[in-house]
Design a protein around this motif. Structure first.
Motif, PDB file in Angstrom:
ATOM      1  N   ILE A 160     -47.907   2.932   6.999  1.00  0.00           N
ATOM      2  CA  ILE A 160     -49.282   3.435   6.853  1.00  0.00           C
ATOM      3  C   ILE A 160     -50.154   2.753   7.891  1.00  0.00           C
ATOM      4  CG2 ILE A 160     -51.294   3.516   5.320  1.00  0.00           C
ATOM      5  CD1 ILE A 160     -49.279   3.737   2.990  1.00  0.00           C
ATOM      6  N   ILE A 161     -50.895   3.556   8.650  1.00  0.00           N
ATOM      7  CA  ILE A 161     -51.795   2.999   9.677  1.00  0.00           C
ATOM      8  C   ILE A 161     -53.229   3.328   9.268  1.00  0.00           C
ATOM      9  CG2 ILE A 161     -52.427   3.062  12.134  1.00  0.00           C
ATOM     10  CD1 ILE A 161     -49.476   4.313  12.487  1.00  0.00           C
TER      11      ILE A 161
ATOM     12  N   THR B 222     -52.190  12.603   9.365  1.00  0.00           N
ATOM     13  CA  THR B 222     -53.396  11.782   9.383  1.00  0.00           C
ATOM     14  C   THR B 222     -54.375  12.418   8.410  1.00  0.00           C
ATOM     15  OG1 THR B 222     -53.023  11.074  11.648  1.00  0.00           O
ATOM     16  CG2 THR B 222     -55.280  10.902  10.822  1.00  0.00           C
ATOM     17  N   VAL B 223     -54.685  11.700   7.329  1.00  0.00           N
ATOM     18  CA  VAL B 223     -55.461  12.287   6.234  1.00  0.00           C
ATOM     19  C   VAL B 223     -56.792  11.561   6.048  1.00  0.00           C
ATOM     20  CG1 VAL B 223     -54.177  10.899   4.511  1.00  0.00           C
ATOM     21  CG2 VAL B 223     -55.413  12.950   3.793  1.00  0.00           C
TER      22      VAL B 223
ATOM     23  N   ALA C 145     -57.001  15.752  -4.136  1.00  0.00           N
ATOM     24  CA  ALA C 145     -55.649  15.737  -3.562  1.00  0.00           C
ATOM     25  C   ALA C 145     -55.576  14.861  -2.308  1.00  0.00           C
ATOM     26  CB  ALA C 145     -55.211  17.167  -3.242  1.00  0.00           C
ATOM     27  N   SER C 146     -56.541  15.014  -1.415  1.00  0.00           N
ATOM     28  CA  SER C 146     -56.479  14.208  -0.178  1.00  0.00           C
ATOM     29  C   SER C 146     -56.690  12.723  -0.484  1.00  0.00           C
ATOM     30  CB  SER C 146     -57.504  14.704   0.847  1.00  0.00           C
ATOM     31  OG  SER C 146     -58.802  14.641   0.321  1.00  0.00           O
ATOM     32  N   THR C 147     -57.475  12.410  -1.503  1.00  0.00           N
ATOM     33  CA  THR C 147     -57.666  10.996  -1.872  1.00  0.00           C
ATOM     34  C   THR C 147     -56.368  10.416  -2.447  1.00  0.00           C
ATOM     35  OG1 THR C 147     -60.014  11.370  -2.234  1.00  0.00           O
ATOM     36  CG2 THR C 147     -59.091   9.388  -3.241  1.00  0.00           C
ATOM     37  N   GLU C 148     -55.643  11.239  -3.227  1.00  0.00           N
ATOM     38  CA  GLU C 148     -54.333  10.796  -3.747  1.00  0.00           C
ATOM     39  C   GLU C 148     -53.357  10.559  -2.592  1.00  0.00           C
ATOM     40  OE1 GLU C 148     -53.022  10.090  -6.766  1.00  0.00           O
ATOM     41  OE2 GLU C 148     -54.968  10.330  -7.745  1.00  0.00           O
ATOM     42  N   LEU C 149     -53.346  11.484  -1.628  1.00  0.00           N
ATOM     43  CA  LEU C 149     -52.433  11.350  -0.482  1.00  0.00           C
ATOM     44  C   LEU C 149     -52.790  10.089   0.306  1.00  0.00           C
ATOM     45  CD1 LEU C 149     -50.162  12.632   1.220  1.00  0.00           C
ATOM     46  CD2 LEU C 149     -51.901  13.976   2.412  1.00  0.00           C
TER      47      LEU C 149
ATOM     48  N   SER D 233     -54.128   7.475  -0.763  1.00  0.00           N
ATOM     49  CA  SER D 233     -53.909   6.253  -1.555  1.00  0.00           C
ATOM     50  C   SER D 233     -52.435   5.913  -1.756  1.00  0.00           C
ATOM     51  CB  SER D 233     -54.571   6.404  -2.932  1.00  0.00           C
ATOM     52  OG  SER D 233     -55.926   6.719  -2.762  1.00  0.00           O
ATOM     53  N   LEU D 234     -51.523   6.789  -1.305  1.00  0.00           N
ATOM     54  CA  LEU D 234     -50.094   6.501  -1.481  1.00  0.00           C
ATOM     55  C   LEU D 234     -49.708   5.252  -0.701  1.00  0.00           C
ATOM     56  CD1 LEU D 234     -48.526  10.090  -1.252  1.00  0.00           C
ATOM     57  CD2 LEU D 234     -48.894   8.698  -3.305  1.00  0.00           C
TER      58      LEU D 234
END
Ligand SMILES: Cc1cc2nc3c(=O)[nH]c(=O)nc-3n(C[C@H](O)[C@H](O)[C@H](O)COP(=O)(O)OP(=O)(O)OC[C@H]3O[C@@H](n4cnc5c(N)ncnc54)[C@H](O)[C@@H]3O)c2cc1C
Length: 154
Positions: free
Chosen positions: A18-19, A70-71, A77-81, A83-84
């Motif tokens: 994760i960057i 890059t999210v 949904a994007s916040t969950e992605l 936060s992975l």
């Protein structure tokens, strides 16, 4: 040649790296031979397990066989992605969509936010001899990212 697979069934991949790009944008790197070879402008459907599926442009990775998304954290949904953690899994389908017509010579690329993702991938398809200018738009200075990618390829 574009690699193919059954686009109805998601392939499960593990996030390896994760960057942090900005306080609200992250790049998630994973291994996937098909997505590592997509054309600039193409996207994948990303299944965030138990939440939803989102379209995401496919980002480059410097390593062979790796792809990335890059999210920006926005809705649920994007916040969950975003936060992975490394080691957690997502499902990917695709690639889908068309690519850009690759031009040569004097080229101006203009984009902002995560809309830069396909342009950064496009940079890697241009010739070193091309005269490329990349203009990056952003709401604030803190939210500017991919500056280094632009410099190293221009
Ligand atoms: C082809 C394609 C490629 C995409 N590539 C990327 C990518 O590389 N990275 C990425 O982060 N997103 C990308 N997106 C957007 C992504 O699919 C989601 O729409 C986004 O992450 C928000 O999803 P959400 O479910 O979290 O928010 P939602 O619940 O859908 O949205 C919450 C609210 O935010 C608004 N909203 C959603 N997205 C934006 C936005 N970008 N700007 C302003 N308001 C917005 C919605 O209208 C809604 O009011 C792409 C979309 C498409 C169609």
């Amino acid at each position: 040649m574009e690699l193919q697979r059954n686009s109805d069934a998601p392939t499960i991949v593990k996030i390896e790296k994760i960057i942090d790009e900005t306080p609200t944008v992250r790049t998630l790197v994973f291994s996937d031979e098909v997505l590592s070879n997509v054309l600039p402008g193409q996207f994948a459907m990303v299944w965030i397990l138990g939440i939803n599926e989102l379209p995401m442009s496919v980002m480059i990775s410097q390593e062979k066989g790796k792809a990335a998304f890059t999210v920006r954290k926005h809705g649920i949904a994007s916040t969950e992605l975003y936060s992975l953690k490394a080691g957690e899994q997502i499902g990917v389908r695709g690639p889908y969509g068309n690519s850009f017509t690759i031009k040569q010579g004097k080229i101006l690329l203009v984009g902002g936010g995560t809309g830069l993702v396909p342009l950064i991938r496009l940079l890697t398809f241009l010739k070193k001899t091309d005269d490329v200018t990349l203009l990056i738009g952003s709401k604030t200075k803190n939210e500017v990212f991919f500056e280094k990618n632009g410099k190293s390829n221009s």
